[in-house]
Design a protein around this motif. Structure first.
Motif, PDB file in Angstrom:
ATOM      1  N   MET B 172      38.606  33.068  11.522  1.00 50.98           N
ATOM      2  CA  MET B 172      39.767  33.868  11.167  1.00 50.98           C
ATOM      3  C   MET B 172      40.740  33.042  10.341  1.00 50.98           C
ATOM      4  O   MET B 172      41.939  33.323  10.297  1.00 50.98           O
ATOM      5  CB  MET B 172      40.458  34.404  12.428  1.00 50.98           C
ATOM      6  CG  MET B 172      39.632  35.425  13.186  1.00 50.98           C
ATOM      7  SD  MET B 172      39.404  36.968  12.267  1.00 50.98           S
ATOM      8  CE  MET B 172      41.014  37.740  12.545  1.00 50.98           C
ATOM      9  N   SER B 173      40.266  32.001   9.695  1.00 52.44           N
ATOM     10  CA  SER B 173      41.126  31.174   8.852  1.00 52.44           C
ATOM     11  C   SER B 173      40.299  30.654   7.681  1.00 52.44           C
ATOM     12  O   SER B 173      39.076  30.536   7.774  1.00 52.44           O
ATOM     13  CB  SER B 173      41.678  29.990   9.647  1.00 52.44           C
ATOM     14  OG  SER B 173      40.632  29.094   9.977  1.00 52.44           O
ATOM     15  N   VAL B 174      40.997  30.348   6.594  1.00 52.87           N
ATOM     16  CA  VAL B 174      40.323  29.828   5.409  1.00 52.87           C
ATOM     17  C   VAL B 174      39.624  28.510   5.751  1.00 52.87           C
ATOM     18  O   VAL B 174      38.466  28.287   5.409  1.00 52.87           O
ATOM     19  CB  VAL B 174      41.324  29.629   4.262  1.00 52.87           C
ATOM     20  CG1 VAL B 174      40.615  29.057   3.035  1.00 52.87           C
ATOM     21  CG2 VAL B 174      42.006  30.949   3.919  1.00 52.87           C
ATOM     22  N   ALA B 175      40.321  27.659   6.480  1.00 54.85           N
ATOM     23  CA  ALA B 175      39.752  26.358   6.831  1.00 54.85           C
ATOM     24  C   ALA B 175      38.513  26.519   7.694  1.00 54.85           C
ATOM     25  O   ALA B 175      37.519  25.797   7.521  1.00 54.85           O
ATOM     26  CB  ALA B 175      40.789  25.502   7.555  1.00 54.85           C
ATOM     27  N   GLY B 176      38.551  27.491   8.624  1.00 50.94           N
ATOM     28  CA  GLY B 176      37.422  27.705   9.525  1.00 50.94           C
ATOM     29  C   GLY B 176      36.185  28.176   8.770  1.00 50.94           C
ATOM     30  O   GLY B 176      35.065  27.729   9.038  1.00 50.94           O
ATOM     31  N   VAL B 177      36.398  29.095   7.816  1.00 52.21           N
ATOM     32  CA  VAL B 177      35.281  29.569   7.008  1.00 52.21           C
ATOM     33  C   VAL B 177      34.702  28.391   6.224  1.00 52.21           C
ATOM     34  O   VAL B 177      33.490  28.201   6.152  1.00 52.21           O
ATOM     35  CB  VAL B 177      35.733  30.700   6.053  1.00 52.21           C
ATOM     36  CG1 VAL B 177      34.621  31.073   5.073  1.00 52.21           C
ATOM     37  CG2 VAL B 177      36.168  31.935   6.855  1.00 52.21           C
ATOM     38  N   ALA B 178      35.617  27.582   5.666  1.00 50.05           N
ATOM     39  CA  ALA B 178      35.183  26.435   4.865  1.00 50.05           C
ATOM     40  C   ALA B 178      34.369  25.456   5.709  1.00 50.05           C
ATOM     41  O   ALA B 178      33.354  24.918   5.249  1.00 50.05           O
ATOM     42  CB  ALA B 178      36.395  25.731   4.261  1.00 50.05           C
ATOM     43  N   ARG B 179      34.784  25.257   6.963  1.00 57.16           N
ATOM     44  CA  ARG B 179      34.079  24.310   7.828  1.00 57.16           C
ATOM     45  C   ARG B 179      32.641  24.752   8.046  1.00 57.16           C
ATOM     46  O   ARG B 179      31.692  23.977   7.909  1.00 57.16           O
ATOM     47  CB  ARG B 179      34.793  24.193   9.183  1.00 57.16           C
ATOM     48  CG  ARG B 179      34.112  23.201  10.125  1.00 57.16           C
ATOM     49  CD  ARG B 179      34.648  23.288  11.546  1.00 57.16           C
ATOM     50  NE  ARG B 179      36.026  22.849  11.652  1.00 57.16           N
ATOM     51  CZ  ARG B 179      37.055  23.643  11.950  1.00 57.16           C
ATOM     52  NH1 ARG B 179      36.839  24.935  12.160  1.00 57.16           N
ATOM     53  NH2 ARG B 179      38.275  23.182  12.037  1.00 57.16           N
ATOM     54  N   ASP B 180      32.460  26.047   8.367  1.00 57.00           N
ATOM     55  CA  ASP B 180      31.135  26.589   8.642  1.00 57.00           C
ATOM     56  C   ASP B 180      30.251  26.506   7.396  1.00 57.00           C
ATOM     57  O   ASP B 180      29.086  26.111   7.459  1.00 57.00           O
ATOM     58  CB  ASP B 180      31.288  28.046   9.087  1.00 57.00           C
ATOM     59  CG  ASP B 180      30.298  28.427  10.168  1.00 57.00           C
ATOM     60  OD1 ASP B 180      29.968  27.572  11.005  1.00 57.00           O
ATOM     61  OD2 ASP B 180      29.862  29.593  10.169  1.00 57.00           O
ATOM     62  N   LEU B 181      30.851  26.888   6.270  1.00 58.80           N
ATOM     63  CA  LEU B 181      30.102  26.933   5.022  1.00 58.80           C
ATOM     64  C   LEU B 181      29.716  25.526   4.557  1.00 58.80           C
ATOM     65  O   LEU B 181      28.589  25.296   4.116  1.00 58.80           O
ATOM     66  CB  LEU B 181      30.971  27.626   3.968  1.00 58.80           C
ATOM     67  CG  LEU B 181      30.357  28.010   2.635  1.00 58.80           C
ATOM     68  CD1 LEU B 181      29.130  28.884   2.837  1.00 58.80           C
ATOM     69  CD2 LEU B 181      31.409  28.752   1.795  1.00 58.80           C
ATOM     70  N   ALA B 182      30.664  24.587   4.679  1.00 58.70           N
ATOM     71  CA  ALA B 182      30.392  23.208   4.266  1.00 58.70           C
ATOM     72  C   ALA B 182      29.261  22.610   5.095  1.00 58.70           C
ATOM     73  O   ALA B 182      28.392  21.907   4.578  1.00 58.70           O
ATOM     74  CB  ALA B 182      31.658  22.364   4.399  1.00 58.70           C
ATOM     75  N   ALA B 183      29.258  22.949   6.403  1.00 50.99           N
ATOM     76  CA  ALA B 183      28.223  22.409   7.275  1.00 50.99           C
ATOM     77  C   ALA B 183      26.850  22.858   6.809  1.00 50.99           C
ATOM     78  O   ALA B 183      25.906  22.073   6.721  1.00 50.99           O
ATOM     79  CB  ALA B 183      28.467  22.864   8.718  1.00 50.99           C
ATOM     80  N   ARG B 184      26.726  24.148   6.477  1.00 47.46           N
ATOM     81  CA  ARG B 184      25.434  24.675   6.052  1.00 47.46           C
ATOM     82  C   ARG B 184      24.998  24.040   4.725  1.00 47.46           C
ATOM     83  O   ARG B 184      23.824  23.775   4.499  1.00 47.46           O
ATOM     84  CB  ARG B 184      25.503  26.197   5.946  1.00 47.46           C
ATOM     85  CG  ARG B 184      24.294  26.848   5.280  1.00 47.46           C
ATOM     86  CD  ARG B 184      22.981  26.614   6.027  1.00 47.46           C
ATOM     87  NE  ARG B 184      22.796  27.481   7.168  1.00 47.46           N
ATOM     88  CZ  ARG B 184      22.350  28.745   7.100  1.00 47.46           C
ATOM     89  NH1 ARG B 184      22.037  29.250   5.950  1.00 47.46           N
ATOM     90  NH2 ARG B 184      22.221  29.461   8.186  1.00 47.46           N
ATOM     91  N   LEU B 185      26.000  23.808   3.842  1.00 47.97           N
ATOM     92  CA  LEU B 185      25.662  23.292   2.519  1.00 47.97           C
ATOM     93  C   LEU B 185      25.599  21.771   2.477  1.00 47.97           C
ATOM     94  O   LEU B 185      25.343  21.179   1.423  1.00 47.97           O
ATOM     95  CB  LEU B 185      26.680  23.800   1.480  1.00 47.97           C
ATOM     96  CG  LEU B 185      26.709  25.334   1.283  1.00 47.97           C
ATOM     97  CD1 LEU B 185      27.846  25.732   0.363  1.00 47.97           C
ATOM     98  CD2 LEU B 185      25.379  25.832   0.742  1.00 47.97           C
ATOM     99  N   GLY B 186      25.896  21.134   3.590  1.00 41.76           N
ATOM    100  CA  GLY B 186      25.850  19.677   3.624  1.00 41.76           C
ATOM    101  C   GLY B 186      26.985  19.030   2.839  1.00 41.76           C
ATOM    102  O   GLY B 186      26.841  17.928   2.318  1.00 41.76           O
ATOM    103  N   LEU B 187      28.115  19.737   2.747  1.00 42.78           N
ATOM    104  CA  LEU B 187      29.270  19.184   2.029  1.00 42.78           C
ATOM    105  C   LEU B 187      30.264  18.618   3.028  1.00 42.78           C
ATOM    106  O   LEU B 187      30.350  19.080   4.175  1.00 42.78           O
ATOM    107  CB  LEU B 187      29.937  20.284   1.197  1.00 42.78           C
ATOM    108  CG  LEU B 187      29.042  20.957   0.146  1.00 42.78           C
ATOM    109  CD1 LEU B 187      29.759  22.157  -0.471  1.00 42.78           C
ATOM    110  CD2 LEU B 187      28.643  19.949  -0.929  1.00 42.78           C
ATOM    111  N   LEU B 188      31.033  17.628   2.577  1.00 39.74           N
ATOM    112  CA  LEU B 188      32.013  17.008   3.451  1.00 39.74           C
ATOM    113  C   LEU B 188      33.223  17.918   3.606  1.00 39.74           C
ATOM    114  O   LEU B 188      33.795  18.375   2.620  1.00 39.74           O
ATOM    115  CB  LEU B 188      32.434  15.652   2.873  1.00 39.74           C
ATOM    116  CG  LEU B 188      33.233  14.784   3.849  1.00 39.74           C
ATOM    117  CD1 LEU B 188      32.351  14.372   5.037  1.00 39.74           C
ATOM    118  CD2 LEU B 188      33.792  13.571   3.124  1.00 39.74           C
TER     119      LEU B 188
END
Lengths: 345, 788
Positions: B172-188
């Protein structure tokens, strides 16, 4: 005597040809060959001849008889054909000149879809279970890991009835309570589908009805995994929709399954190429599924370490509408015969 | 939840070249992309123009004629429906040939006789937010003829609209979405540390909070921000809020919303000057306590259900987690803000907002559970956002704890993971899937068993299965290969399910259509159909027509016939198989729910129903069922109806609808009616259909006509014939019924044809005479006399 025989044999073809109907022919035949016919009378007169004369006359009589019979048969066949032809000519019917078509009834589209679905699942080894449409809160919610005041209850707009304590007896909002009944009443292994009517507090519009239908599936056995769920749904998808249609799973949230999945199929209209119906995505959302939540298993007295299972469910009405291109779900429920008769099977 | 690509990119280096592919990854992670909007795209051809003149359209009230200058000094006429223009305004014009973001093409066209050479645009038409109340007014100092993208300094961006599942408070937050997405894409992934200078002071001496009811509030964090000057937010903040669907208001409100959207921490700003002593108290509301809320409504609270924040005098100044109070609201005169970042009990907020009918962005987050570890960061981020307007964060903070469950450590067995998922994932792989989304994995003493500490932003995850779902999500559902079912189990229909199919087959073959009226009735429907009115009622129906559960299929089918009659379809034949609901038997909670079959044949008399019944009974092998006309069922024609009875059991009713009921429902045609309780009818053994040997010897027919009292049912005569005829009888059929001279009134003639046959010989005249004698004798005994 030989002369008489020869004369009779020679005259016979003309007499036979002169008969103009099967009945007349029968009279001619009697005259020639009958009990009182000329040849019969001659045969009776043969007693007065010497043995040699009897032999010659007998032979001539038989030859004459054979030739007359052959001519008779030919004439009979001609006359019969002619008479049948004239009878057939008078019996002509116009097969498009019909006054009243006998009426044929029809199965409701929901029933047709229901039966089709059930048949596919029976082929896959599932039995078919049913349950009551009015349920207790326990079967519809609590046992399915949706306690009172759980925010997930907002996912269903529930219709309650005035029985028991307030908001304890309801019109089932999904077919899932039948899962609980199947697991409570029986023992694993369980391979069952549960079609049924469900209720929501919804105003009717082109795509919603307060009453509609779902089919639910439940498997509980040892070592059942998410891979079994995916494989079962894929097998069902190609069996029901055809080999070119495939399924995919993606994560959603349902309280009664974990891991949960949303069950999508290739759009059956564009086969995945993207069209208006599927919003250019190539996929249609069909229903929900997942591994039966350990709490649900515990609620029905099964040990989640020993038993695991999956469940899936989807709406039945939409499949019926999709198959026939009906654009308003309300049409199915008015009882209008002009609608019902369009789908004889 | 909407997110902007540029905003996501503040937390991890997401590639911007293929938004659709990025969206697919989000969908696969369970954050389903409902739409993708490309901001700044499709704005070619839209330029700045100045309004030179405004005139009324000579022929249309709602359209103005506007002359605009593209910078060349020429007046270009535009027709415009908006009324917010004044001469001298600089506004965006979509010039001829422009394709708008929504795909509409702008062409020169006449509106009520006046030429329009383009279209003046609202914010929504430019895909810049939701505002469609008028034309988007630009800075008057802008050069004319300037491309709008340049004039507004619009940076191309991508807006994703995501559907967030209730078990994903983190998303429910921009940062939270980014965290999930970065994890899948292998980004820091990293949340930038706010850079904010603190002003000397001591928050603890300015403000305080007392948690009276710790079961309501898990954590209450206070910061004080001084030097507040209320003004509009910087453009970039306003634009981002607009893009995510929130209306910009002023710098303080906007910063508060911005932090909520970015970090998922709803927060509240009080005008410190309006909070006596800066002292707050957190407690459950008292029953009937009132508070004027920010939206100008005086709200009455319910004790134990709603939570409040009160001031030192104990009067409520806010509804916990739902809405702030009007008395401490930020205004133009505010100079110091007391900032609240709290963690409220999710269930409490869910109840409170539901029953008050007050759903807000804040309550939606609190009821899913916010991250208690982020309050300090959120407060400093808010101060950072306000710093350019001169606001300064006062040193120190106040944090008071209520009841807050510790984050659980979950035992996760690799074997169990693979057993449940049908995969072959290694323990190392599990660690590498979980670590990037904040789950701390420790190898314990046991092989292939992890102790997983759940991050504070995932309160939904409390047990092994929850963690397995996370593993599956990040492993990728699409990578789990389906295992084709190889069940050794056999599927089949139950006997009643097979019987239903037989029933439907017979009825469809008879030309009857299956209908499915809704099981709901309006009050009075049952009585109109001649049925008792007692029924189960719906507590919360949407309409009166849906307030009663049917006790019979009769009202629904008769209404369907009326519907067809009203559409000029007569002679309709309908059937239904469905549940009916009677009040519970004593001691039961659930209604007495039964499955009924009903057949309604419009324009046909009772004998049509009897014929349908005869064929059904034959098909189902339901023998020994009699039609008992001695007590006609309610609502059916008294002279033409009866009860289907097997021994003492009532299986259903048959006949014709009562003419009074037909009148009450406005039905023109008579209606033949059959109703069967399937549970009762099909409970006893039936449908065995045993083979009878077919004799090779010739059969003989015996025709017998009897004069019978009209009150004596033909069924009894036939039964008597059958039993008297003995074993030689193969079939008996009624082939003629005659009333009138020479038969006396009150009697009629019934003529039966008996087909007789022996299994082992040709019948003799004696055999046939014997049958005739015993039949005549038996019928004589019940008052039927053989006619000469």
């Amino acid at each position: 005597m030989i002369d008489d025989i020869t004369r009779i044999a020679a005259a016979a073809p003309a007499l036979i040809a002169g008969a103009s109907s099967v009945d007349e022919l029968r009279a001619v035949e009697a005259d020639l060959l009958g009990k009182k016919g000329e040849l019969t009378l001659l045969k009776k007169g043969m007693g007065g001849l010497d043995p040699e004369g009897r032999k010659v006359a007998g032979s001539a009589l038989n030859d004459a008889r054979d030739s007359i019979e052959a001519v008779l048969a030919l004439r009979r066949s001609d006359l019969e054909s002619a008479e049948r032809a004239s009878m057939v000519a008078t019996e002509q019917l116009d097969l498009t000149e019909l006054l009243e078509l006998p009426e044929r009834g029809s199965l409701h589209l929901v029933t047709q879809t229901w039966d089709r679905l059930v048949d596919v699942f029976i082929g896959m080894g599932f039995t078919v279970a049913e349950g009551p449409e009015v349920e207790t809160d326990w079967y519809n919610f609590e046992a399915l890991n949706i306690p009172a005041a759980h925010p997930a209850r907002g996912m269903w707009d529930t219709l309650y009835v005035d029985l028991g304590d307030p908001e304890t007896v309801l019109l089932r909002t999904h077919t899932s309570p039948v899962q609980i009944r199947v697991m409570t009443d029986g023992e694993p292994p369980i391979y069952a589908v549960m079609p049924g009517r469900v209720y929501r507090r919804d105003t009717a519009d082109a795509s919603h009805m307060p009453v509609f239908h779902q089919i639910e599936g439940l498997v509980v056995d040892r070592n059942i995994s998410f891979a079994d769920l995916a494989g079962t749904l894929e097998a069902f998808t190609s069996a029901y929709f055809g080999g070119s249609i495939h399924s995919r799973l993606r994560p959603p949230y349902f309280p009664f399954t974990e891991p949960s999945a949303e069950y999508d199929i290739n759009c059956v209209f564009c086969e995945g190429n993207g069209c208006r119906t599927c919003g250019q995505t190539g996929w249609l959302e069909l229903g929900g599924c997942g591994m039966v939540h350990p709490t649900v298993l515990t609620n029905v007295g099964l040990d989640p370490e020993e038993w695991s299972g999956f469940a899936f469910g989807f709406g039945l009405d939409r499949l019926a509408l999709m198959r026939h291109g009906v654009d308003d779900i309300r049409e199915m429920y008015t009882g209008d015969v002009r609608f019902l008769e369009q789908f004889p099977s | 939840m909407k997110v902007l690509l540029s905003w996501l990119q503040e937390f991890a280096p997401f590639p911007g070249d293929d938004p659709v592919a990025l969206g697919d990854v989000m969908s696969d992670l369970g954050m389903a992309v409902e739409s993708i909007e490309r901001i700044g795209e499709g704005l070619d051809g839209i330029v700045t123009v100045k309004v030179l003149d405004l005139r009324a359209h000579p022929d249309a009230d709602k359209i103005q004629l506007v002359d605009v200058d593209l910078g060349d000094g020429e007046a270009l006429q535009i027709c415009c429906g908006a009324t917010n223009l004044t001469v001298g305004d600089v506004v965006p014009l979509a010039t001829l040939g422009t394709t708008m973001p929504d795909g509409m093409e702008i062409a020169r066209r006449k509106m009520r006789g006046e030429w329009s050479n383009g279209m003046l645009c609202s914010g929504r038409e430019l895909a810049l937010g939701e505002d469609h109340s008028g034309i988007y007014i630009l800075d008057p100092s802008l050069a004319l003829g300037l491309p709008i993208v340049e004039a507004l300094g619009i940076t191309p961006d991508v807006l994703f609209d995501l559907e967030i599942n209730p078990n994903r408070p983190d998303a429910m937050s921009v940062a939270g979405v980014a965290r999930d997405l970065a994890a899948r894409l292998g980004l820091l992934f990293a949340i930038p540390e706010p850079s904010v200078e603190e002003q000397a002071g001591d928050t603890g001496s300015i403000a305080s909070v007392d948690i009276i009811d710790p079961d309501l509030c898990g954590l209450f964090h206070i910061r004080v921000i001084d030097g507040i000057k209320i003004e509009p937010s910087p453009r970039w903040i306003a634009d981002r809020l607009s893009a995510l669907g929130m209306r910009p208001i002023n710098n303080v409100v906007d910063a508060s919303n911005y932090v909520m959207l970015e970090l998922g921490q709803p927060n509240h700003t009080y005008d410190l000057a309006k909070v006596p002593g800066g002292a707050l108290r957190v407690r459950w509301a008292r029953d009937g306590e009132t508070i004027p809320t920010l939206d100008g409504v005086e709200r009455t609270l319910t004790g134990g259900r709603d939570g409040v924040i009160a001031d030192a005098s104990d009067s409520a100044v806010g509804i916990a987690g739902v809405m702030g109070g009007a008395s401490t609201e930020i205004s133009e005169t505010t100079t110091t803000v007391l900032l609240e970042c709290a963690w409220w009990q999710p269930m409490a907020i869910a109840r409170s907002s539901k029953f008050m009918g007050l759903r807000s962005e804040a309550s939606a987050r609190f009821e899913r559970g916010v991250d208690p570890a982020i309050v300090d960061l959120a407060a400093r981020r808010l101060a950072e956002l306000l710093a350019p307007s001169g606001a300064r964060l006062v040193q120190g903070s106040v944090t008071v704890n209520g009841e807050l469950a510790p984050t659980p450590a979950v035992r996760v067995r690799t074997g169990r993971v693979n057993q449940l998922l049908g995969t072959d994932i290694s323990t190392e792989q599990i660690i590498s899937l979980l670590t990037p989304i904040g789950f701390v994995c420790e190898l314990g003493g046991e092989d292939d068993v992890l102790t997983v500490t759940v991050p504070t932003f995932r309160p939904d995850t409390t047990n092994e299965t929850d963690v397995i779902e996370e593993i599956a999500r990040h492993y990728g559902y699409s990578k789990i290969l389906g295992r084709a079912p190889t069940s050794a189990h056999t599927g089949s229909l139950t006997p009643i399910q097979r019987d239903r199919r037989s029933i439907r087959q017979v009825l469809v073959g008879l030309g009857i259509h299956e209908a499915m009226p809704l099981p709901f009735l309006a009050p009075g429907d049952l009585a109109r159909c001649g049925l008792p009115p007692e029924a189960v009622t719906v507590t919360n129906p949407l309409a009166a027509e849906e307030s009663v559960l049917r006790t019979s299929l009769r009202p629904g089918l008769l209404q369907a016939i009326a519907y067809n009659e009203s559409h000029r379809t007569d002679g309709v034949a309908l059937f239904e198989l469905g549940k009916v609901f009677a009040l519970p038997s004593s001691g039961e909670t659930l209604p007495d729910e039964r499955e009924h079959l009903a057949v309604a044949l419009a324009g046909r008399d009772a004998t049509a129903a009897a014929n349908v019944w005869a064929l059904l009974a034959q098909t189902l092998g339901l023998n020994d069922v009699v039609i008992d006309q001695s007590a006609p069922p309610a609502g059916l024609h008294p002279g033409r109806s009866g009860v289907l009875r097997r021994g003492g059991e009532q299986l259903g009713e048959i006949g014709e609808i009562d003419p009074g009921v037909l009148d009450a429902l406005g039905l023109r045609e008579r209606v033949a009616w059959l109703q069967l309780d399937l549970g009762v009818a099909l409970a006893a053994p039936h449908g065995e259909h045993r083979y009878h040997h077919i004799s090779r010897y010739p059969s003989s027919d015996l025709d017998l006509a009897f004069e019978v009292d009209s009150a004596e049912p033909a069924a009894s005569i036939e039964a008597a014939v059958r039993s008297a005829a003995g074993p030689l009888l193969v079939t008996v059929s009624l082939f003629d019924v005659f009333r009138g001279h020479p038969i006396p009134d009150g009697r009629r003639s019934l003529a039966y044809r008996l087909r007789l046959q022996a299994p082992d010989r040709t019948l003799t005249d004696d055999d046939i005479g014997g049958v005739q004698r015993s039949v005549v004798e038996a019928l004589g005994a019940i008052g039927a006399t053989l006619r000469g």
